[in-house]
Design an enzyme around this catalytic site. Structure first.
Site, PDB file in Angstrom:
ATOM      1  CG  ASP A  75       1.632   1.771   1.513  1.00 46.25           C
ATOM      2  OD1 ASP A  75       1.919   0.877   2.341  1.00 46.25           O
ATOM      3  OD2 ASP A  75       0.921   1.568   0.514  1.00 46.25           O
ATOM      4  CD  GLU A 159       1.461  -1.111   5.135  1.00 48.41           C
ATOM      5  OE1 GLU A 159       0.316  -1.142   4.701  1.00 48.41           O
ATOM      6  OE2 GLU A 159       2.365  -1.849   4.706  1.00 48.41           O
ATOM      7  CG  ASP A 252       1.012   1.862  -4.217  1.00 45.74           C
ATOM      8  OD1 ASP A 252       0.445   0.932  -3.603  1.00 45.74           O
ATOM      9  OD2 ASP A 252       1.677   1.698  -5.250  1.00 45.74           O
TER      10      ASP A 252
END
Ligand SMILES: [Zn+2]
Length: 291
Positions: A75, A159, A252
């Site tokens: 991420d 992502e 995170d």
């Protein structure tokens, strides 16, 4: 070929300004290219720091998959540059404090320098050199960071991110409210500064066909342990606390775990073996896969 490149570099040091020289060099190179077709493939550029580059295209070697069925989620972090579902937090290098101070001084100088003056040009070049140094460090970092997940994991979830879209959606939509405009604005800056796009590109080159892109809409709001979607679980930029199961994690890292889970499900949905993810996870109601 290499000697030629070195010769070109040596010839084109900053400070050499005569345009005919460049034209002449280009002409000679074009001739050399015609005689040696294998030279068909380089490019010469000058960056804003007044540095000349000769670039030869070299596709990075794909890294073989370990074949153990492991999935990792990566991420782009709010606080750090990248978080892995393994719990690792990675920060891209920036300028050192002394360099930042120098940059600030140069910017003040630039503001005072008269337009079109020699001084202004020199200050601009000095600023560009500092920024180029930061860019170089970051590229180096991306190179190092990109290899490990490709070597250690079979599937890498990231992502699906379009930086421009993210910038536009800082305030969020009715479906996916922003996490706070100020926070998001800072994030956008961080995304650009941390070279997230470069990292994803490198991962795709090093692990072709093994990078799964996950819709980012809910990854920062879902609990990676129980799957509950909870907008308020992300307490602040650093902490995630699930109100359903009590799971607490670095925010995170939790998002990276969400990405890992979604990527694992995506592979399973395509007929691959089930990979990673918690056993008690609910059916995917909140993660939409896009790639
Ligand atoms: Zn939970």
């Amino acid at each position: 070929m290499w000697n030629l490149a070195v010769e070109q570099l040596a010839h084109w040091q900053p400070g050499r300004k005569t345009a005919p020289g460049f034209v002449e060099q280009s002409r000679r190179l074009t001739e050399a290219r015609a005689e040696n077709p294998w030279l068909k493939s380089y490019s010469i550029t000058r960056d804003r720091a007044d540095r000349w580059h000769v670039a030869f295209p070299v596709a990075p070697e794909p890294v073989p998959a370990p074949g153990i069925g492991d999935v990792v989620g990566v991420d782009r972090g709010v606080v750090v540059s990248a978080a892995l579902s393994t719990g690792e937090l990675l920060s891209a290098p920036t300028l050192r404090d002394t360099e930042k101070a120098r940059l600030l001084r140069l910017r003040r100088k630039l503001a005072r320098a008269r337009r079109g003056s020699n001084r202004r040009g020199k200050v601009k070049t000095a600023i560009a050199r500092l920024k180029a140094r930061e860019t170089d460090r970051r590229k180096d970092w991306v190179e190092k960071i990109g290899t490990r997940p490709a070597r250690e994991f079979d599937v890498i979830g990231v992502e699906h991110l379009k930086i421009t879209n993210m910038t536009r959606s800082a305030k969020g939509t009715a479906d996916a409210p922003g996490r706070g405009v100020r926070q998001k604005a800072g994030l956008n800056q961080g995304v650009l500064a941390n070279g997230w796009g470069q990292l994803v590109t490198r991962l795709e080159q090093k692990a072709p066909g093994r990078v799964v892109k996950v819709d980012p809409r809910y990854t920062s709001q879902s609990c990676s342990a129980c799957g509950a979607a909870d907008r308020k679980a992300r307490e602040n930029e650093a902490a995630f606390r699930c109100r359903s199961c009590g799971f607490v994690a670095n925010a995170d890292v939790n998002a990276a775990c969400d990405i890992r889970n979604a990527a694992g499900h995506a592979v399973a949905a395509r007929g691959g073996p089930p990979l990673g993810g918690p056993a008690n996870r609910e059916p995917q109601h909140d993660l939409f896969l896009v790639g």
